[in-house]
Design a protein around this motif. Structure first.
Motif, PDB file in Angstrom:
ATOM      1  N   PHE A   1      40.622 -27.569   8.563  1.00 24.98           N
ATOM      2  CA  PHE A   1      41.783 -27.144   9.365  1.00 24.98           C
ATOM      3  C   PHE A   1      41.568 -25.706   9.829  1.00 24.98           C
ATOM      4  N   MET A   2      41.217 -24.837   8.885  1.00 26.90           N
ATOM      5  CA  MET A   2      40.888 -23.447   9.233  1.00 26.90           C
ATOM      6  C   MET A   2      39.413 -23.461   9.616  1.00 26.90           C
ATOM      7  N   ARG A   3      39.137 -23.656  10.865  1.00 27.26           N
ATOM      8  CA  ARG A   3      37.786 -23.990  11.318  1.00 27.26           C
ATOM      9  C   ARG A   3      36.953 -22.726  11.561  1.00 27.26           C
ATOM     10  N   LYS A   4      37.237 -21.995  12.639  1.00 21.11           N
ATOM     11  CA  LYS A   4      36.461 -20.770  12.941  1.00 21.11           C
ATOM     12  C   LYS A   4      37.365 -19.565  13.166  1.00 21.11           C
ATOM     13  N   GLY A   5      38.497 -19.797  13.803  1.00 23.63           N
ATOM     14  CA  GLY A   5      39.431 -18.699  14.071  1.00 23.63           C
ATOM     15  C   GLY A   5      38.884 -17.651  15.025  1.00 23.63           C
ATOM     16  N   LYS A   6      38.052 -18.079  15.961  1.00 26.94           N
ATOM     17  CA  LYS A   6      37.377 -17.118  16.855  1.00 26.94           C
ATOM     18  C   LYS A   6      37.887 -17.228  18.291  1.00 26.94           C
TER      19      LYS A   6
ATOM     20  N   PRO B   1      49.845 -27.311  20.403  1.00 25.28           N
ATOM     21  CA  PRO B   1      49.042 -27.482  19.186  1.00 25.28           C
ATOM     22  C   PRO B   1      47.721 -26.700  19.242  1.00 25.28           C
ATOM     23  N   LYS B   2      47.389 -26.092  18.134  1.00 26.44           N
ATOM     24  CA  LYS B   2      46.133 -25.360  17.913  1.00 26.44           C
ATOM     25  C   LYS B   2      46.093 -23.975  18.553  1.00 26.44           C
ATOM     26  N   ALA B   3      47.261 -23.414  18.809  1.00 22.09           N
ATOM     27  CA  ALA B   3      47.304 -22.079  19.428  1.00 22.09           C
ATOM     28  C   ALA B   3      47.512 -20.954  18.418  1.00 22.09           C
ATOM     29  N   GLY B   4      47.604 -21.296  17.128  1.00 20.11           N
ATOM     30  CA  GLY B   4      47.821 -20.253  16.119  1.00 20.11           C
ATOM     31  C   GLY B   4      49.157 -20.384  15.404  1.00 20.11           C
ATOM     32  N   THR B   5      49.687 -21.586  15.379  1.00 18.62           N
ATOM     33  CA  THR B   5      50.982 -21.858  14.741  1.00 18.62           C
ATOM     34  C   THR B   5      50.999 -21.443  13.277  1.00 18.62           C
ATOM     35  N   THR B   6      49.963 -21.873  12.547  1.00 14.35           N
ATOM     36  CA  THR B   6      49.929 -21.639  11.104  1.00 14.35           C
ATOM     37  C   THR B   6      49.815 -20.151  10.809  1.00 14.35           C
ATOM     38  N   TRP B   7      49.037 -19.485  11.618  1.00  7.24           N
ATOM     39  CA  TRP B   7      48.829 -18.040  11.458  1.00  7.24           C
ATOM     40  C   TRP B   7      50.164 -17.296  11.598  1.00  7.24           C
ATOM     41  N   VAL B   8      50.862 -17.571  12.698  1.00  7.27           N
ATOM     42  CA  VAL B   8      52.129 -16.870  12.930  1.00  7.27           C
ATOM     43  C   VAL B   8      53.203 -17.337  11.942  1.00  7.27           C
TER      44      VAL B   8
ATOM     45  N   ALA C   1      50.671 -18.399  22.524  1.00 10.43           N
ATOM     46  CA  ALA C   1      49.801 -19.075  23.490  1.00 10.43           C
ATOM     47  C   ALA C   1      48.356 -18.673  23.229  1.00 10.43           C
ATOM     48  N   ARG C   2      47.456 -19.607  23.518  1.00 11.27           N
ATOM     49  CA  ARG C   2      46.016 -19.339  23.321  1.00 11.27           C
ATOM     50  C   ARG C   2      45.281 -19.753  24.591  1.00 11.27           C
ATOM     51  N   ASN C   3      44.226 -19.041  24.932  1.00  9.03           N
ATOM     52  CA  ASN C   3      43.532 -19.393  26.182  1.00  9.03           C
ATOM     53  C   ASN C   3      43.103 -20.866  26.148  1.00  9.03           C
TER      54      ASN C   3
ATOM     55  N   VAL D   1      39.012 -26.676  22.677  1.00 10.02           N
ATOM     56  CA  VAL D   1      37.971 -26.903  21.674  1.00 10.02           C
ATOM     57  C   VAL D   1      38.591 -27.104  20.293  1.00 10.02           C
ATOM     58  N   SER D   2      39.569 -26.276  19.974  1.00  9.74           N
ATOM     59  CA  SER D   2      40.205 -26.378  18.669  1.00  9.74           C
ATOM     60  C   SER D   2      40.935 -27.726  18.539  1.00  9.74           C
ATOM     61  N   TYR D   3      41.564 -28.139  19.624  1.00 14.52           N
ATOM     62  CA  TYR D   3      42.298 -29.418  19.626  1.00 14.52           C
ATOM     63  C   TYR D   3      41.323 -30.592  19.461  1.00 14.52           C
TER      64      TYR D   3
ATOM     65  N   GLN E   1      46.587 -10.115   4.122  1.00  8.79           N
ATOM     66  CA  GLN E   1      46.839 -11.463   3.581  1.00  8.79           C
ATOM     67  C   GLN E   1      46.582 -12.569   4.609  1.00  8.79           C
ATOM     68  N   VAL E   2      46.821 -12.263   5.889  1.00  6.09           N
ATOM     69  CA  VAL E   2      46.672 -13.318   6.906  1.00  6.09           C
ATOM     70  C   VAL E   2      45.333 -13.267   7.636  1.00  6.09           C
ATOM     71  N   GLN E   3      44.390 -12.490   7.104  1.00  8.21           N
ATOM     72  CA  GLN E   3      43.049 -12.539   7.702  1.00  8.21           C
ATOM     73  C   GLN E   3      42.478 -13.944   7.541  1.00  8.21           C
TER      74      GLN E   3
HETATM   75  P1  A3P Z   1      39.970 -22.973  15.443  1.00 10.30           P
HETATM   76  O1  A3P Z   1      39.978 -24.453  15.431  1.00 10.30           O
HETATM   77  O2  A3P Z   1      39.474 -22.422  16.748  1.00 10.30           O
HETATM   78  O3  A3P Z   1      39.285 -22.360  14.297  1.00 10.30           O
HETATM   79  P2  A3P Z   1      47.378 -24.197  14.621  1.00 10.30           P
HETATM   80  O4  A3P Z   1      47.811 -23.489  13.406  1.00 10.30           O
HETATM   81  O5  A3P Z   1      48.273 -24.004  15.797  1.00 10.30           O
HETATM   82  O6  A3P Z   1      47.045 -25.632  14.344  1.00 10.30           O
HETATM   83  O7  A3P Z   1      46.019 -23.488  15.107  1.00 10.30           O
HETATM   84  C1  A3P Z   1      44.839 -23.635  14.368  1.00 10.30           C
HETATM   85  C2  A3P Z   1      43.802 -22.683  14.929  1.00 10.30           C
HETATM   86  O8  A3P Z   1      44.178 -21.340  14.555  1.00 10.30           O
HETATM   87  C3  A3P Z   1      42.431 -22.923  14.363  1.00 10.30           C
HETATM   88  O9  A3P Z   1      41.499 -22.498  15.369  1.00 10.30           O
HETATM   89  C4  A3P Z   1      42.440 -21.992  13.162  1.00 10.30           C
HETATM   90  O10 A3P Z   1      41.179 -21.690  12.632  1.00 10.30           O
HETATM   91  C5  A3P Z   1      43.114 -20.773  13.797  1.00 10.30           C
HETATM   92  N1  A3P Z   1      43.658 -19.847  12.798  1.00 10.30           N
HETATM   93  C6  A3P Z   1      44.544 -20.109  11.824  1.00 10.30           C
HETATM   94  N2  A3P Z   1      44.765 -19.015  11.069  1.00 10.30           N
HETATM   95  C7  A3P Z   1      44.002 -18.029  11.589  1.00 10.30           C
HETATM   96  C8  A3P Z   1      43.765 -16.663  11.233  1.00 10.30           C
HETATM   97  N3  A3P Z   1      44.368 -16.111  10.202  1.00 10.30           N
HETATM   98  N4  A3P Z   1      42.908 -15.958  11.998  1.00 10.30           N
HETATM   99  C9  A3P Z   1      42.283 -16.513  13.062  1.00 10.30           C
HETATM  100  N5  A3P Z   1      42.454 -17.817  13.433  1.00 10.30           N
HETATM  101  C10 A3P Z   1      43.297 -18.562  12.699  1.00 10.30           C
END
Ligand code: A3P
Length: 277
Positions: free
Chosen positions: A237-242, A28-35, A110-112, A118-120, A208-210
């Motif tokens: 949910f989309m918190r910082k993405g950094k 969880p929180k490794a970028g699931t939604t992004w991918v 995977a995310r560091n 922190v994201s979790y 589109q996915v920025q």
């Molecule tokens: P942060 O909490 O560090 O901002 P998941 O989708 O696995 O729940 O992961 C959510 C994390 O991915 C959040 O991290 C979210 O902001 C980040 N994220 C989602 N879409 C992103 C995007 N397009 N670019 C960068 N980070 C993204």
């Protein structure tokens, strides 16, 4: 694990995959939604563009372990598209057997560990289904101890990494690489998936996915979900993405403790994460 993910254990484990199902697997929180968004755009962005503005991402790419309560009702079985895009947070040993038997393609992200933690933490603060986050210092220790929903980060990333060595239909990617060069990662995904997509379309998808676009988009920022589940006032949910936000949370002592513990747990030199320094 929490009840929401164990209630239908037998049904989930007996899930019948199709050979063309695509799985996106993550801690969880490794970028699931992004991918998930990238995959949905690659497969359906041209043929069904209306999906992007009318169907929330959690319905386009449903959550396997949350869905299989009633096989006629749940979101995975409701999918009418081909391929079906399915999300899971399972550690490798819990992925239903049928996916392996059908040699399904799997994308692991995977995310560091530090940023993932922190994201979790912020997710557990805002999500009513998850256990309460509590104090940061307690959460920090629980993460190191693997007392998290879906278990230990260390076991998760290592388990899937070892699997990659014998299962060729697994593409292992890193959040930090996506941040650094999204288009390059989309290229690699296309090669893995055997998709032929024009450079213009790939460039368009990259835009589109920025982060800012996904944060603004109701269909990707989870704001369509009930406020009873996620409290966006506490944390979006989309918190910082950094990459590197952990530096705003870890104390010097926590960082030293983390690094020492990390060395003990991460013994395979072939699995390297960036942004831990
Ligand atoms: P942060 O909490 O560090 O901002 P998941 O989708 O696995 O729940 O992961 C959510 C994390 O991915 C959040 O991290 C979210 O902001 C980040 N994220 C989602 N879409 C992103 C995007 N397009 N670019 C960068 N980070 C993204």
């Amino acid at each position: 694990m929490i009840k929401a993910f164990t209630d239908n254990w037998e049904n989930v484990q007996n899930f019948q995959a199709r050979p063309d199902d695509i799985v996106v697997a993550t801690y969880p929180k490794a970028g699931t939604t992004w991918v998930s968004c990238i995959l949905d755009l690659l497969y359906f962005g041209q043929t069904a563009p209306e999906r992007q503005t009318s169907i929330p991402i959690y319905e386009r790419v449903p959550f396997l372990e949350m869905s299989i309560s009633n096989p006629d009702e749940d979101m995975v079985h409701k999918l009418t598209t081909t391929p079906r895009l399915i999300k899971t947070h399972f550690p490798v040993q819990f992925l239903p057997k049928s996916f392996w038997e059908h040699n399904c393609k799997i994308v692991y992200v995977a995310r560091n560990a530090k940023d993932n933690m922190v994201s979790y933490y912020h997710f557990d603060r805002m999500n009513a289904v998850q256990p309460a986050a509590g104090e940061w210092s307690d959460f920090f220790q629980r993460f190191l101890d693997g007392q998290m929903v879906f278990g230990s980060w260390y076991d998760h990333v290592n388990g899937w990494w070892q699997k990659k060595k014998t299962y060729s239909n697994l593409h292992y990617m890193f959040f930090e690489d996506l941040v650094e060069n999204t288009e390059l990662e989309i290229n690699k995904l296309c090669s893995f998936l055997g998709l032929s997509v024009s450079p213009e379309i790939k460039q368009h998808i990259t835009g589109q996915v920025q982060f800012d676009n996904m944060k603004e988009n109701k269909m990707t920022n989870y704001s369509t979900l009930s406020g009873a589940v996620m409290d966006f006032k506490t944390s979006p949910f989309m918190r910082k993405g950094k990459v590197g936000d952990w530096k705003n949370h870890f104390t010097v002592a926590q960082n030293e403790k983390f690094d020492e513990d990390y060395k003990q747990k991460m013994k395979d030199p072939s699995l390297q994460f960036r942004s831990l320094l």
